[in-house]
Scaffold this active site. Sequence first.
Site, short mmCIF file in Angstrom:
data_model
loop_
_atom_site.label_atom_id
_atom_site.label_comp_id
_atom_site.label_asym_id
_atom_site.label_seq_id
_atom_site.Cartn_x
_atom_site.Cartn_y
_atom_site.Cartn_z
N GLY A 12 7.98 -38.96 7.39
CA GLY A 12 9.00 -38.27 6.60
C GLY A 12 9.00 -36.80 7.01
N TYR A 13 9.49 -35.96 6.12
CA TYR A 13 9.52 -34.53 6.45
C TYR A 13 8.12 -34.02 6.76
CZ TYR A 13 14.28 -34.47 4.76
OH TYR A 13 15.60 -34.72 4.61
N GLU A 170 23.71 -35.39 -7.36
CA GLU A 170 24.23 -35.45 -5.98
C GLU A 170 24.85 -36.82 -5.69
OE1 GLU A 170 21.17 -34.10 -3.20
OE2 GLU A 170 22.12 -32.13 -3.28
N LYS A 379 24.42 -25.55 2.10
CA LYS A 379 23.68 -26.82 2.14
C LYS A 379 23.67 -27.35 3.59
CE LYS A 379 22.24 -30.56 -0.44
NZ LYS A 379 20.90 -30.66 0.09
P1 FAD Z 1 9.43 -38.88 2.72
O1 FAD Z 1 10.45 -37.99 3.32
O2 FAD Z 1 9.81 -39.78 1.62
O3 FAD Z 1 8.80 -39.76 3.89
C1 FAD Z 1 7.82 -40.72 3.71
C2 FAD Z 1 7.74 -41.57 4.97
O4 FAD Z 1 6.64 -42.48 4.85
C3 FAD Z 1 8.99 -42.41 5.21
O5 FAD Z 1 9.38 -42.31 6.56
C4 FAD Z 1 8.52 -43.85 4.89
O6 FAD Z 1 9.21 -44.83 5.65
C5 FAD Z 1 7.05 -43.78 5.27
N1 FAD Z 1 6.24 -44.76 4.56
C6 FAD Z 1 6.20 -44.98 3.23
N2 FAD Z 1 5.32 -45.94 2.94
C7 FAD Z 1 4.77 -46.34 4.12
C8 FAD Z 1 3.79 -47.29 4.48
N3 FAD Z 1 3.17 -48.05 3.57
N4 FAD Z 1 3.48 -47.44 5.79
C9 FAD Z 1 4.09 -46.68 6.74
N5 FAD Z 1 5.02 -45.77 6.46
C10 FAD Z 1 5.36 -45.59 5.17
N6 FAD Z 1 14.42 -31.96 -1.40
C11 FAD Z 1 14.87 -30.74 -1.00
O7 FAD Z 1 14.06 -29.83 -0.76
N7 FAD Z 1 16.21 -30.49 -0.83
C12 FAD Z 1 17.15 -31.44 -1.03
O8 FAD Z 1 18.35 -31.18 -0.87
C13 FAD Z 1 16.72 -32.73 -1.45
N8 FAD Z 1 17.61 -33.72 -1.64
C14 FAD Z 1 17.19 -34.97 -1.98
C15 FAD Z 1 18.13 -35.98 -2.11
C16 FAD Z 1 17.73 -37.25 -2.46
C17 FAD Z 1 18.77 -38.33 -2.59
C18 FAD Z 1 16.35 -37.53 -2.67
C19 FAD Z 1 15.92 -38.92 -3.04
C20 FAD Z 1 15.41 -36.53 -2.55
C21 FAD Z 1 15.80 -35.24 -2.19
N9 FAD Z 1 14.88 -34.20 -2.03
C22 FAD Z 1 15.31 -32.96 -1.63
C23 FAD Z 1 13.43 -34.46 -2.16
C24 FAD Z 1 12.85 -34.75 -0.75
O9 FAD Z 1 13.61 -35.72 -0.11
C25 FAD Z 1 11.40 -35.22 -0.82
O10 FAD Z 1 10.65 -34.25 -1.52
C26 FAD Z 1 10.85 -35.38 0.61
O11 FAD Z 1 11.51 -36.43 1.26
C27 FAD Z 1 9.35 -35.60 0.63
O12 FAD Z 1 8.93 -35.67 1.94
P2 FAD Z 1 7.68 -36.57 2.37
O13 FAD Z 1 7.41 -36.28 3.81
O14 FAD Z 1 6.59 -36.40 1.39
O15 FAD Z 1 8.17 -38.06 2.19
P1 NAD Z 2 13.90 -35.45 -11.54
O1 NAD Z 2 12.60 -35.81 -12.14
O2 NAD Z 2 14.09 -34.07 -11.07
O3 NAD Z 2 15.09 -35.78 -12.55
C1 NAD Z 2 15.10 -36.97 -13.27
C2 NAD Z 2 16.04 -36.86 -14.47
O4 NAD Z 2 16.05 -38.11 -15.14
C3 NAD Z 2 15.59 -35.81 -15.48
O5 NAD Z 2 16.69 -34.99 -15.79
C4 NAD Z 2 15.10 -36.63 -16.66
O6 NAD Z 2 15.31 -35.99 -17.91
C5 NAD Z 2 15.95 -37.89 -16.55
N1 NAD Z 2 15.34 -39.08 -17.17
C6 NAD Z 2 14.04 -39.47 -17.13
N2 NAD Z 2 13.87 -40.61 -17.83
C7 NAD Z 2 15.08 -40.96 -18.32
C8 NAD Z 2 15.55 -42.04 -19.10
N3 NAD Z 2 14.74 -43.02 -19.53
N4 NAD Z 2 16.86 -42.09 -19.42
C9 NAD Z 2 17.71 -41.14 -18.99
N5 NAD Z 2 17.32 -40.08 -18.24
C10 NAD Z 2 16.03 -39.99 -17.90
O7 NAD Z 2 14.10 -36.50 -10.33
P2 NAD Z 2 15.07 -36.44 -9.07
O8 NAD Z 2 16.42 -35.93 -9.45
O9 NAD Z 2 14.96 -37.78 -8.43
O10 NAD Z 2 14.40 -35.36 -8.13
C11 NAD Z 2 13.12 -35.62 -7.55
C12 NAD Z 2 12.69 -34.40 -6.75
O11 NAD Z 2 13.55 -34.25 -5.62
C13 NAD Z 2 12.78 -33.11 -7.56
O12 NAD Z 2 11.72 -32.28 -7.17
C14 NAD Z 2 14.08 -32.50 -7.09
O13 NAD Z 2 14.07 -31.08 -7.16
C15 NAD Z 2 14.14 -32.96 -5.64
N6 NAD Z 2 15.57 -33.05 -5.22
C16 NAD Z 2 16.13 -31.88 -4.80
C17 NAD Z 2 17.47 -31.89 -4.44
C18 NAD Z 2 18.08 -30.61 -3.96
O14 NAD Z 2 17.38 -29.60 -3.86
N7 NAD Z 2 19.38 -30.60 -3.64
C19 NAD Z 2 18.21 -33.08 -4.52
C20 NAD Z 2 17.60 -34.24 -4.99
C21 NAD Z 2 16.25 -34.21 -5.35
#
Ligand code: FAD
Ligand code: NAD
Length: 406
Positions: A12-13, A170, A379
């Site tokens: 991942g990242y 989002e 973004k």
């Molecule tokens: P991940 O990016 O989740 O990577 C984990 C990796 O491990 C994956 O490649 C997976 O395939 C691999 N893996 C998992 N289990 C196994 C296994 N058992 N064996 C081998 N490989 C495995 N954060 C921001 O800062 N800005 C944003 O705009 C933002 N937008 C987001 C939008 C969405 C929809 C989501 C869900 C999250 C967003 N986040 C954002 C949060 C961010 O994506 C996570 O914090 C970030 O991906 C964490 O990075 P990581 O490297 O820990 O894990």
């Molecule tokens: P989150 O924990 O930030 O938000 C979850 C939301 O679900 C909260 O508002 C909470 O009150 C609500 N919730 C929890 N239980 C509930 C229930 N039973 N019924 C209804 N609502 C409930 O989780 P996320 O949005 O998945 O974000 C995860 C991480 O990823 C955070 O650190 C976030 O900052 C990051 N992220 C960042 C971006 C960005 O920077 N653009 C985008 C997506 C995620």
Amino acid sequence: MNKPNIVILGAGYGGMMTAVNLQKSIGADDANVTLVNKHSYHYQTTWLHENAAGTLHHDKTRIAIKDVLDTTKINFVQDTVTNILPEEKKVQLENGELSYDYLVIGLGFEAATFGIPGLLEHAYTINSINSSRLIRQHIEYNFAKYNNEAHPKEERLNLVVGGAGFTGIEFAGELANRVPELCKEYDIPREKVRIIVVEAAPTALPGFDPELVEYAMNSLEAKGVEFKIGAMIKEVTENNLVFEKDEQREEIATNTVVWAAGVRGNSLVEEAGFEANRGRIEVTPDLRSKQYSDVFIIGDCALLFNEETGRPYPPTAQIAIQQAEQTAANLKKAVQGEKDFEAFTPDLKGTVASLGHDDAIGVVFDDKKLFGWSASAMKKVIDNRYLLKLGGISLLLKKGKLNFFK
Ligand code: FAD
Ligand code: NAD
């Protein structure tokens, strides 16, 4: 002296940036570096909501690992980690076993379901290419099915998003852009489709700037998104969602619940015996396990407290990338025989969240608020900057979001 084995789990990242930085900073004679990942590709988790809604094809989001890594310097093993044995300094994979001198755990997050009945069985989550592609196909199937039944079912067109955190907001933004296209494609009047975001807290995006939260809600409502605020999801069944609001039980007929209401660290780390809090391991200032000094933990598996606020840093890509850079620098020291590892200091640049491809909100450079086109462009700049860091200009041109006016 034998070359140390450095094993990185997860591309991942966190894992990917650790590997890329080590590829640049240490020679193949200094250490054996192995990256293990489930898939042959790295994906941008931060774009998965677009793949799930169907506004962006998943091939844009995933990047072949061999296109970025020099496999003469870094061994890449495509396999699934099944167990970590820190006492034995070993990692078990579905198809083998690896020994390490230094381990980097970057296995990311999974959905936190808080024991809510029916979630695991009936809700969808946005946490990988596979899970996001499934959501897109599930929604399309329901739209296609709607006009093929003697009695059309409203639950096929009620799309519920659980949680109005950044992921939920989002995703709702992308759905709002996608639904009119789907309606046209499947001959369904737009007013028959509902996008409903259910949030337990008294506001969407709890803790975020209230002015921008209001902007986001107005923008999404104008595109037809409904909000149920102060509404706690209690149960999900195949065709129904139950929530509680003002002590009243309410239901929504739906067979599409996308659960975006919280994340926890990959459960493998807890299973391996690391002391964890919601699946995240509390780390030392230089990002190592407090129990095993040869194990670094980064990204969503790591729990690190902000000393000023006493609260944990949120799990974000921004932090995972910075932790990877610090960890690679400390691993370089380790292979050179130095032991004075540097502490990680996050350099938080702000938060920007999209509201579909054409709108966004954000706070950057401490307190500068952005919304509308400027936030949306910011973004894309953030996303493109990551691609540039990861794979240089060629990767940016191949996968970047270069159209700032769409
Ligand atoms: P991940 O990016 O989740 O990577 C984990 C990796 O491990 C994956 O490649 C997976 O395939 C691999 N893996 C998992 N289990 C196994 C296994 N058992 N064996 C081998 N490989 C495995 N954060 C921001 O800062 N800005 C944003 O705009 C933002 N937008 C987001 C939008 C969405 C929809 C989501 C869900 C999250 C967003 N986040 C954002 C949060 C961010 O994506 C996570 O914090 C970030 O991906 C964490 O990075 P990581 O490297 O820990 O894990
Ligand atoms: P989150 O924990 O930030 O938000 C979850 C939301 O679900 C909260 O508002 C909470 O009150 C609500 N919730 C929890 N239980 C509930 C229930 N039973 N019924 C209804 N609502 C409930 O989780 P996320 O949005 O998945 O974000 C995860 C991480 O990823 C955070 O650190 C976030 O900052 C990051 N992220 C960042 C971006 C960005 O920077 N653009 C985008 C997506 C995620």
